[in-house]
Scaffold this motif. Structure first.
Motif, PDB file in Angstrom:
ATOM      1  N   TYR A   1       0.832  -1.142   0.009  1.00 42.69           N
ATOM      2  CA  TYR A   1      -0.092  -0.081   0.122  1.00 42.69           C
ATOM      3  C   TYR A   1       0.732   1.295  -0.070  1.00 42.69           C
ATOM      4  CZ  TYR A   1      -2.950   3.755   1.950  1.00 42.69           C
ATOM      5  OH  TYR A   1      -3.685   4.780   2.294  1.00 42.69           O
ATOM      6  N   LEU A   2       1.873   1.299   0.751  1.00 37.61           N
ATOM      7  CA  LEU A   2       2.796   2.427   0.791  1.00 37.61           C
ATOM      8  C   LEU A   2       3.355   2.821  -0.150  1.00 37.61           C
ATOM      9  CD1 LEU A   2       4.158   1.939   4.688  1.00 37.61           C
ATOM     10  CD2 LEU A   2       2.127   3.422   3.963  1.00 37.61           C
ATOM     11  N   ASP A   3       3.724   1.928  -1.144  1.00 41.15           N
ATOM     12  CA  ASP A   3       4.493   1.992  -2.423  1.00 41.15           C
ATOM     13  C   ASP A   3       3.410   2.449  -3.351  1.00 41.15           C
ATOM     14  OD1 ASP A   3       6.930   1.311  -1.288  1.00 41.15           O
ATOM     15  OD2 ASP A   3       6.855  -0.967  -2.004  1.00 41.15           O
TER      16      ASP A   3
ATOM     17  N   THR B   1       4.368   8.057  -3.949  1.00 42.21           N
ATOM     18  CA  THR B   1       4.821   6.892  -4.913  1.00 42.21           C
ATOM     19  C   THR B   1       3.552   6.517  -5.770  1.00 42.21           C
ATOM     20  OG1 THR B   1       4.099   5.519  -3.137  1.00 42.21           O
ATOM     21  CG2 THR B   1       6.498   6.017  -3.207  1.00 42.21           C
ATOM     22  N   LYS B   2       2.537   7.109  -5.722  1.00 42.24           N
ATOM     23  CA  LYS B   2       1.289   7.004  -6.338  1.00 42.24           C
ATOM     24  C   LYS B   2       1.494   6.541  -7.890  1.00 42.24           C
ATOM     25  CE  LYS B   2      -2.823   6.043  -6.753  1.00 42.24           C
ATOM     26  NZ  LYS B   2      -3.188   4.734  -5.743  1.00 42.24           N
TER      27      LYS B   2
ATOM     28  N   GLY C   1      -1.582  12.948  -0.378  1.00 43.13           N
ATOM     29  CA  GLY C   1      -0.885  14.058   0.097  1.00 43.13           C
ATOM     30  C   GLY C   1      -1.706  15.374  -0.074  1.00 43.13           C
ATOM     31  N   ASN C   2      -0.996  16.639   0.678  1.00 44.49           N
ATOM     32  CA  ASN C   2      -1.884  17.861   0.729  1.00 44.49           C
ATOM     33  C   ASN C   2      -1.417  18.731  -0.332  1.00 44.49           C
ATOM     34  OD1 ASN C   2      -2.987  20.234   1.367  1.00 44.49           O
ATOM     35  ND2 ASN C   2      -3.083  19.994   3.383  1.00 44.49           N
ATOM     36  N   PRO C   3      -1.829  18.844  -1.481  1.00 47.71           N
ATOM     37  CA  PRO C   3      -1.156  19.852  -2.470  1.00 47.71           C
ATOM     38  C   PRO C   3      -1.459  21.369  -2.092  1.00 47.71           C
ATOM     39  CG  PRO C   3      -3.218  19.108  -3.420  1.00 47.71           C
ATOM     40  CD  PRO C   3      -3.060  18.325  -2.070  1.00 47.71           C
ATOM     41  N   ILE C   4      -2.401  21.278  -1.143  1.00 47.79           N
ATOM     42  CA  ILE C   4      -2.585  22.929  -0.688  1.00 47.79           C
ATOM     43  C   ILE C   4      -1.323  23.497  -0.074  1.00 47.79           C
ATOM     44  CG2 ILE C   4      -3.954  24.575   0.682  1.00 47.79           C
ATOM     45  CD1 ILE C   4      -6.210  22.626   0.277  1.00 47.79           C
ATOM     46  N   GLU C   5      -0.700  22.867   0.655  1.00 45.50           N
ATOM     47  CA  GLU C   5       0.294  23.236   1.564  1.00 45.50           C
ATOM     48  C   GLU C   5       1.805  22.774   1.356  1.00 45.50           C
ATOM     49  OE1 GLU C   5      -0.331  22.014   5.451  1.00 45.50           O
ATOM     50  OE2 GLU C   5      -2.131  23.326   5.899  1.00 45.50           O
ATOM     51  N   ASP C   6       1.807  21.701   0.351  1.00 49.92           N
ATOM     52  CA  ASP C   6       2.798  21.098   0.009  1.00 49.92           C
ATOM     53  C   ASP C   6       3.356  21.308  -1.741  1.00 49.92           C
ATOM     54  OD1 ASP C   6       5.084  19.194  -0.901  1.00 49.92           O
ATOM     55  OD2 ASP C   6       4.861  17.916   1.048  1.00 49.92           O
ATOM     56  N   ALA C   7       4.129  21.935  -2.016  1.00 52.14           N
ATOM     57  CA  ALA C   7       4.384  22.257  -3.333  1.00 52.14           C
ATOM     58  C   ALA C   7       4.868  21.053  -4.055  1.00 52.14           C
ATOM     59  CB  ALA C   7       5.424  23.309  -3.527  1.00 52.14           C
ATOM     60  N   GLU C   8       5.736  20.165  -3.358  1.00 56.85           N
ATOM     61  CA  GLU C   8       6.130  18.928  -3.857  1.00 56.85           C
ATOM     62  C   GLU C   8       4.852  17.982  -4.408  1.00 56.85           C
ATOM     63  OE1 GLU C   8       9.404  15.192  -3.133  1.00 56.85           O
ATOM     64  OE2 GLU C   8       8.562  16.662  -1.683  1.00 56.85           O
ATOM     65  N   VAL C   9       4.068  17.824  -3.485  1.00 51.77           N
ATOM     66  CA  VAL C   9       2.761  16.897  -3.671  1.00 51.77           C
ATOM     67  C   VAL C   9       2.004  17.661  -4.899  1.00 51.77           C
ATOM     68  CG1 VAL C   9       0.544  16.498  -2.497  1.00 51.77           C
ATOM     69  CG2 VAL C   9       2.604  16.159  -1.304  1.00 51.77           C
ATOM     70  N   TYR C  10       1.977  18.987  -4.674  1.00 57.88           N
ATOM     71  CA  TYR C  10       1.288  19.670  -5.833  1.00 57.88           C
ATOM     72  C   TYR C  10       1.625  19.220  -7.323  1.00 57.88           C
ATOM     73  CZ  TYR C  10      -0.575  23.206  -9.129  1.00 57.88           C
ATOM     74  OH  TYR C  10      -1.460  23.833  -9.908  1.00 57.88           O
TER      75      TYR C  10
ATOM     76  N   TYR D   1       0.289  13.604 -12.889  1.00 57.29           N
ATOM     77  CA  TYR D   1      -0.608  12.228 -13.192  1.00 57.29           C
ATOM     78  C   TYR D   1      -1.936  12.395 -13.247  1.00 57.29           C
ATOM     79  CZ  TYR D   1      -1.438  11.470  -8.028  1.00 57.29           C
ATOM     80  OH  TYR D   1      -1.956  11.493  -7.051  1.00 57.29           O
ATOM     81  N   THR D   2      -2.630  13.764 -12.588  1.00 58.17           N
ATOM     82  CA  THR D   2      -3.971  13.683 -12.586  1.00 58.17           C
ATOM     83  C   THR D   2      -4.499  13.617 -14.006  1.00 58.17           C
ATOM     84  OG1 THR D   2      -5.731  14.745 -11.571  1.00 58.17           O
ATOM     85  CG2 THR D   2      -4.136  16.218 -12.597  1.00 58.17           C
ATOM     86  N   PRO D   3      -5.526  12.696 -14.538  1.00 53.95           N
ATOM     87  CA  PRO D   3      -6.051  12.488 -15.772  1.00 53.95           C
ATOM     88  C   PRO D   3      -6.466  13.791 -16.466  1.00 53.95           C
ATOM     89  CG  PRO D   3      -6.673  10.760 -14.430  1.00 53.95           C
ATOM     90  CD  PRO D   3      -5.937  11.817 -13.268  1.00 53.95           C
TER      91      PRO D   3
END
Length: 720
Positions: free
Chosen positions: A529-531, A536-537, A617-626, A632-634
């Motif tokens: 799951y974590l991977d 790592t999505k 992840g939280n794309p609002i606060e984390d630029a890397e997550v964003y 990848y978001t379709p």
């Protein structure tokens, strides 16, 4: 008339640019206007989408009807569940031919002192009412005149006199709670609107506990309603303010404690409310501050209260420990937790339940779910006895706990595999006897005509990805076949072996149905799951593509006849692989697809968005997550590519994945595709996340999806 005039034309989707800026990145969204659900223009557009989908798939109508009839003919429509004993009654459900919904019934149990006789379910025949049988709730009567019907909970009071039930008539999973006097059949005046899943009576039957969601559709309150009072005066037992935490409750096995759980996918918190004291308040058992993902079950050992804790404290795949109740108030670091089941790298502990004499442990081993049984005598000490696991004769199966009553001498197990229809067993705790109570009957079916086998694809990074390959017994990979590849890969959900009548209609037409157990699921433990989550999505998506390549390389799949299928988070997977490798697929079916993930999760006011931060992840606060999500978001990655034939299937009232996501995605795909294949959206105007309600409507939905797949694979007798 020209060919162009004969070919159905998709609705023209207007562009109304909306600018979204986060982390110095700007995205222009031309189709965000489709979010206005109540707008006449939006509703008109959705109806036009349905008309286009109907026109494009008109040649599939006879195939859909054939599949529906096959499902119907194979199903024993007049049937009943195996009665389960609870507090002096045998409870069961009936289904009747021609009826959409279940009928909930009961009949009084006897106490003769003969344990075997008293705990053997009564001989009840399908379609035949027995003496003393009482109908608690007839779903067909409840659904009359309503566009949708679904139950969100049923609870009978301890004395057996009252039934509380919650029903949804829109598909938005906001339920109306009612209470019925089972002696008279009359409804009490108590009616509570907008409740969520889960409800229970207090032991004395004077109060009802239920949950309430906030504006973002997150369960955030547990309330207590005193029968006969105004719901406006209902007491809030607990309110959770953190928008990233989910709140729920359950009754302890002895029904003396309300076990309150608060959590997300990474850590949790448990409190208990003493139901024997009306003035009691929730007591903290294990706080979220310790960042332990866990669940707790109260038991009584030699007259002393204790809690069985399934947890990941230094145990990635979970272990099971014993926490005496008198240790709960001690500082966390000083508490003495005794080990019941130690951590194992190859076994994932999913959770526990208890009777008065035994602990029942759900584990996942070799990708499959099974149950282990442990006597309470000596639990957590050197005198603890070894766990016993009921044995079955198949390699790939699912065995799970169906029912366990506190003082019962046996527990109820459910069993199934991909080609074994559901079985119900009673397991006698004293001697381990396994008694088959029911084998679900399927008409026109011989399990020996089908095969389920496990193979392993190799991902680009060398990871071995399990595949379940389902087909007719005579089909091999010596010559390529039409293939449907199914995947999910999120929330640690496992795609376990399970029998399905509708799938037989595919297999009987020569299709090989493959389940790709990609990372992000839970089949191979917590690390699997974590991977496949957060940063790592993308492993989820590339695993699916690599699984498809494996099927092509090993001869299973005909390169010109491969359809991908997935729903919800699996619909996100479908959107991602459409962008990654459109050339591999003849068609893609995305059911209630989460294809505009970044837009949704950037708005904490939307249903469930804040709860999703622990998954993506939280794309609002984390630029890397964003940046990672945007990659990848379709919807945001639709490009000038030769997209295959695509069907997005959704529901107007879905509160989990809003209809607007596939609506925007389909419009963008049509705008960008360099191919000539149709891209359609079918929207259920009265359904929720699971589509329309009722078993026949469910069969029709499945028939629609499968007919689309078969047509795409060249297996529609009606042709083009």
């Amino acid at each position: 008339m020209s060919h162009a005039e004969q070919t159905p034309q998709p609705p023209v989707t207007a562009k109304v640019p909306v600018t979204r800026t986060h982390h110095a990145d700007t995205f222009i969204d031309d189709y965000e206007w489709l979010r206005e659900k109540d707008s006449p223009e939006v509703l008109e557009h959705l109806r036009a989408e349905n008309a286009y989908a109907e026109a494009v798939t008109a040649n599939q109508e006879s195939l859909r009807e054939a599949i529906f009839q096959e499902i119907k003919e194979r199903t024993v429509e007049t049937d009943l569940s195996v009665p389960a004993r609870k507090r002096g009654w045998w409870y069961f459900t009936r289904t009747a031919e021609g009826s959409q919904y279940s009928i909930h019934c009961r009949v009084a149990a006897s106490d003769t002192g003969d344990i075997a006789a008293d705990w053997t379910p009564p001989a009840i025949e399908a379609g035949v009412e027995i003496e003393g049988e009482q109908v608690l709730l007839d779903g067909n009567l409840e659904a009359e005149g309503k566009p949708f019907f679904s139950l969100g909970g049923l609870s009978v009071s301890e004395d057996g006199n009252l039934l509380a039930y919650a029903q949804d008539n829109a598909g938005d999973e906001r339920f109306t709670l009612r209470v019925k006097d089972l002696a008279t059949g009359e409804l009490l005046p108590d009616v509570i609107e907008n409740v969520f899943y889960g409800l229970n009576f207090s032991p004395d039957g004077t109060r009802l506990f239920y949950t309430v969601v906030d504006e973002s559709w997150r369960p955030h309150q547990i309330k207590a309603h005193t029968l006969g009072t105004d719901p406006e005066t209902d007491v809030v037992i607990l309110q959770e303010e953190d928008p990233g935490m989910w709140l729920g409750f359950d009754l302890s096995a002895d029904r003396t404690e309300l076990m309150i759980s608060i959590g997300n996918s990474e850590y949790s918190e448990t409190l208990a409310l003493d139901l024997t004291d009306e003035k009691a308040v929730p007591v903290m058992l294990l706080s979220r501050e310790h960042r332990i993902l866990h669940s707790m079950d109260p038991i009584t050992l030699e007259g002393e209260r204790a809690y069985v804790v399934t947890h990941d404290r230094g145990a990635l795949n979970n272990m099971v420990s014993l926490l005496p109740a008198n240790q709960v108030g001690a500082p966390y670091e000083q508490q003495e937790w005794a080990t019941i089941l130690e951590h194992r790298d190859t076994v994932k502990v999913e959770g526990t339940a208890a009777t008065a004499s035994h602990l029942l442990i759900a584990v996942r081993k070799d990708t499959t779910e099974r149950v282990q049984i442990l006597p309470l005598t000596g639990l957590g000490t050197a005198a603890q006895q070894p766990a016993v696991e009921p044995a079955f004769d198949e390699e790939l199966y699912t065995a799970s706990l169906a029912h366990a009553e506190l003082e019962a001498p046996m527990i109820r197990l459910s069993y199934t595999s991909d080609f074994t229809p559901s079985r119900v067993y009673d397991y006698t705790l004293a001697d381990g006897t396994l008694t088959l109570r029911k084998q679900t009957q399927v008409n026109n079916y011989d399990s020996s005509e089908y095969l389920a086998t496990r193979e392993w694809a190799t991902a680009a990074d060398g990871t071995k990805v399990p595949l379940t390959i389902l087909r007719r017994a005579g089909i091999t990979n010596e010559s390529p076949n039409p293939v449907i590849v199914y995947g999910y890969g999120s929330y640690e959900a496992s795609m376990d072996p399970g029998f399905g009548i509708p799938r037989l209609s595919l297999l009987d037409r020569g299709v090989v149905f493959v389940i790709a157990h990609v990372r992000g699921g839970g089949e191979l433990g917590r690390q699997w799951y974590l991977d496949g989550k957060k940063l790592t999505k993308k492993n989820t998506f590339t695993d699916f593509v690599d699984a498809t390549k494996y099927l092509l390389d090993t001869g299973w799949a005909d390169p010109s006849r491969v359809v991908a299928l997935g729903g919800s988070a699996g619909g996100l997977l479908m959107g991602a692989v459409a962008n990654l490798a459109p050339q591999l697929y003849t068609g893609i079916i995305a059911q209630v697809p989460f294809v505009d993930a970044l837009t949704s999760i950037l708005d904490p006011e939307l249903p469930l968005s804040a709860l999703e931060w622990e998954e993506w992840g939280n794309p609002i606060e984390d630029a890397e997550v964003y940046a990672y999500m945007k990659s990848y978001t379709p919807y945001e990655n639709v490009a000038a590519l030769p997209y295959p034939k695509i069907a997005a299937v959704t529901s107007l009232n879905d509160t989990r994945v809003l209809y607007v996501e596939p609506a925007k995605w389909v419009a963008k795909l049509r705008e960008e595709t360099t191919g000539g294949e149709p891209i359609i959206m079918k929207i259920e105007m009265d359904g929720g996340h699971g589509g329309a309600s009722g078993r026949y409507e469910g069969w029709k939905t499945r028939a629609w999806d499968y007919a689309f797949a078969l047509d795409t694979l060249g297996l529609n007798p009606a042709g083009a």
